[in-house]
Each structure stands twice: as structure tokens, then as C-alpha cells.
Design an enzyme around this catalytic site. Sequence first.
Site, short mmCIF file in Angstrom:
data_model
loop_
_atom_site.label_atom_id
_atom_site.label_comp_id
_atom_site.label_asym_id
_atom_site.label_seq_id
_atom_site.Cartn_x
_atom_site.Cartn_y
_atom_site.Cartn_z
N ASN A 9 15.42 -9.54 -8.64
CA ASN A 9 14.85 -8.57 -7.71
C ASN A 9 13.83 -7.80 -8.52
O ASN A 9 14.19 -6.89 -9.27
CB ASN A 9 15.92 -7.64 -7.14
N ASP A 32 3.94 -15.12 -14.72
CA ASP A 32 3.65 -16.00 -15.86
C ASP A 32 4.92 -16.29 -16.68
O ASP A 32 5.13 -17.41 -17.13
CB ASP A 32 2.60 -15.38 -16.78
N ARG A 53 8.20 -4.09 6.33
CA ARG A 53 7.85 -2.80 5.75
C ARG A 53 6.34 -2.69 5.54
O ARG A 53 5.57 -3.39 6.18
CB ARG A 53 8.65 -2.61 4.46
N HIS A 67 15.50 -9.52 -2.38
CA HIS A 67 15.21 -8.14 -1.97
C HIS A 67 16.33 -7.64 -1.08
O HIS A 67 16.82 -8.38 -0.22
CB HIS A 67 13.88 -8.04 -1.21
N LEU A 68 16.69 -6.39 -1.29
CA LEU A 68 17.69 -5.77 -0.43
C LEU A 68 17.11 -5.58 0.98
O LEU A 68 17.75 -5.87 1.98
CB LEU A 68 18.10 -4.41 -1.00
N SER A 69 15.88 -5.06 1.02
CA SER A 69 15.23 -4.81 2.30
C SER A 69 14.41 -6.04 2.71
O SER A 69 14.15 -6.92 1.89
CB SER A 69 14.31 -3.58 2.18
N ARG A 80 3.80 -4.48 0.71
CA ARG A 80 5.02 -5.20 0.29
C ARG A 80 5.04 -6.64 0.79
O ARG A 80 5.95 -7.40 0.48
CB ARG A 80 6.27 -4.47 0.79
N PRO A 108 12.41 -2.22 -11.48
CA PRO A 108 12.33 -0.76 -11.54
C PRO A 108 12.99 -0.04 -10.36
O PRO A 108 12.94 -0.52 -9.23
CB PRO A 108 10.82 -0.48 -11.55
N ASN A 109 13.59 1.07 -10.70
CA ASN A 109 14.23 2.00 -9.75
C ASN A 109 15.55 1.49 -9.17
O ASN A 109 16.22 2.22 -8.43
CB ASN A 109 13.27 2.38 -8.60
N ARG A 150 19.25 6.06 -3.97
CA ARG A 150 17.86 5.87 -3.58
C ARG A 150 17.75 5.40 -2.13
O ARG A 150 18.21 4.29 -1.80
CB ARG A 150 17.24 4.80 -4.50
N TYR A 163 18.16 0.93 1.26
CA TYR A 163 18.73 0.08 0.20
C TYR A 163 20.26 0.05 0.16
O TYR A 163 20.84 -0.67 -0.67
CB TYR A 163 18.18 0.52 -1.16
N GLU A 174 14.08 -15.30 -5.68
CA GLU A 174 13.62 -13.91 -5.54
C GLU A 174 14.52 -13.20 -4.51
O GLU A 174 14.79 -13.76 -3.44
CB GLU A 174 12.16 -13.93 -5.07
N HIS A 177 5.10 -6.94 -6.19
CA HIS A 177 3.81 -6.86 -5.52
C HIS A 177 2.64 -6.67 -6.47
O HIS A 177 1.50 -6.56 -6.02
CB HIS A 177 3.85 -5.71 -4.50
N ALA A 181 9.26 -3.09 -7.26
CA ALA A 181 7.84 -2.95 -6.94
C ALA A 181 6.96 -3.91 -7.74
O ALA A 181 5.83 -4.22 -7.32
CB ALA A 181 7.40 -1.51 -7.17
C1 DQA Z 1 12.81 -4.18 -3.15
C2 DQA Z 1 11.57 -4.12 -2.24
C3 DQA Z 1 10.35 -3.64 -3.02
O1 DQA Z 1 9.23 -3.59 -2.15
C4 DQA Z 1 10.60 -2.25 -3.56
O2 DQA Z 1 9.49 -1.83 -4.33
C5 DQA Z 1 11.86 -2.17 -4.34
C6 DQA Z 1 13.04 -2.84 -3.83
C7 DQA Z 1 14.08 -4.53 -2.36
O3 DQA Z 1 15.07 -4.90 -2.98
O4 DQA Z 1 14.10 -4.40 -1.12
O5 DQA Z 1 11.94 -1.47 -5.36
O6 DQA Z 1 12.60 -5.18 -4.13
#
Ligand code: DQA
Length: 155
Positions: A80, A93, A113, A106-108, A117, A16-17, A24, A29, A104, A86, A83
Site C-alpha cells: 500500500n 522502478d 475519490r 488500498h483501503l479506500s 488519486r 506514508p501516514n 487517521r 480508512y 497494490e 500517485h 500517497a
Molecule cells: C491509500 C489511498 C491513497 O490515495 C492515500 O494517499 C493513502 C491511503 C489507501 O489505502 O486508501 O495514504 O493508499
Amino acid sequence: MTQTESLVKILLIHGPNLQLLGKRQPEIYGRQTLEDINSHLREFALGKGVELKTFQSNYEGAIVTEIGDNINWADGILINPGAYTHTSIAIQDALSAVNLPVIEIHLSNIYARDDFRHHSYVSPVAIGVISGFGAFSYDLALEAMVQKLKENPVE
Ligand code: DQA
């Protein structure tokens, strides 16, 4: 077997997002859009003999369905989960159910953080986690997955 059939197949899922990348919170990011990341990765993948399928959804159920639908297509999954990292037992599953290697992404750096997270439902079913390198996290993950699949080549 044709050339296409012999390519290693990797599914890349964005949660998401992430469709808003570029706009964003660029200080967290980065400025690359999702399409910038996907097209760069697709090219990078082809150079390594990998066919990459990309998918983004804001819906947990759609991500669960996409994972299950690729049980016979994918040799490995890069994800990725945004959210849902978490919160989502359903995504954990689904990843367990398909029993494919998962990385897995993550950009950040999620550990630098907010406390909420710091816990990931995906990490226990991943072979590894790459977090904190911006868009380069995806390159590192693809490289790692290719190495993993070469160690245990697919038939
Ligand atoms: C994220 C980190 C997550 O905590 C956050 O909710 C995201 C992006 C990242 O790529 O850093 O949407 O997955």
C-alpha cells in the site's frame, strides 16, 4: 530443507501516514490500527504456510531501499504505497528492478475519490490492484498472492 525455509515469503509494505491508521480519517480508512492489520495478517499468513515480513515508512527512499534489500528474500510483495502511489517513479522502478509479483493495496476506493488519486505509478508493475475494502483489502491481497505463487511455485 527445514520447515521455515520452505515457507513462501511475502513482504508487506505500508507507505506514508499509514502508521496513523485507527486515528487517521476513520470514516475513510477505518478504525483498525496498523498493528491490528499486521498481527491479523501475520496469523492469517502462517495458516497458509506464508512467512510475512511487514514494513512501514513515511520516506520514499526507505521504501525503495526495503524493496531492493528483499530481492533475494521475498517471493512476492504486497504494497500500500499511500500517497506515493500517485507520485513515485522511484517506487515503480524499484518494483520493476526486483522483478517479483506485486499486488497494490488500498483501503479506500481510490477511483471514487479525488481525481489525483485515479492515477497510480504502481499499477503498471502490479499483477493486480485491490482497492476499497478497508482492512479486508489486505486479506484479499494475501489470498490472491498465495494463489499466484501456488500457480507458479517458488523453488
Ligand atoms: C491509500 C489511498 C491513497 O490515495 C492515500 O494517499 C493513502 C491511503 C489507501 O489505502 O486508501 O495514504 O493508499
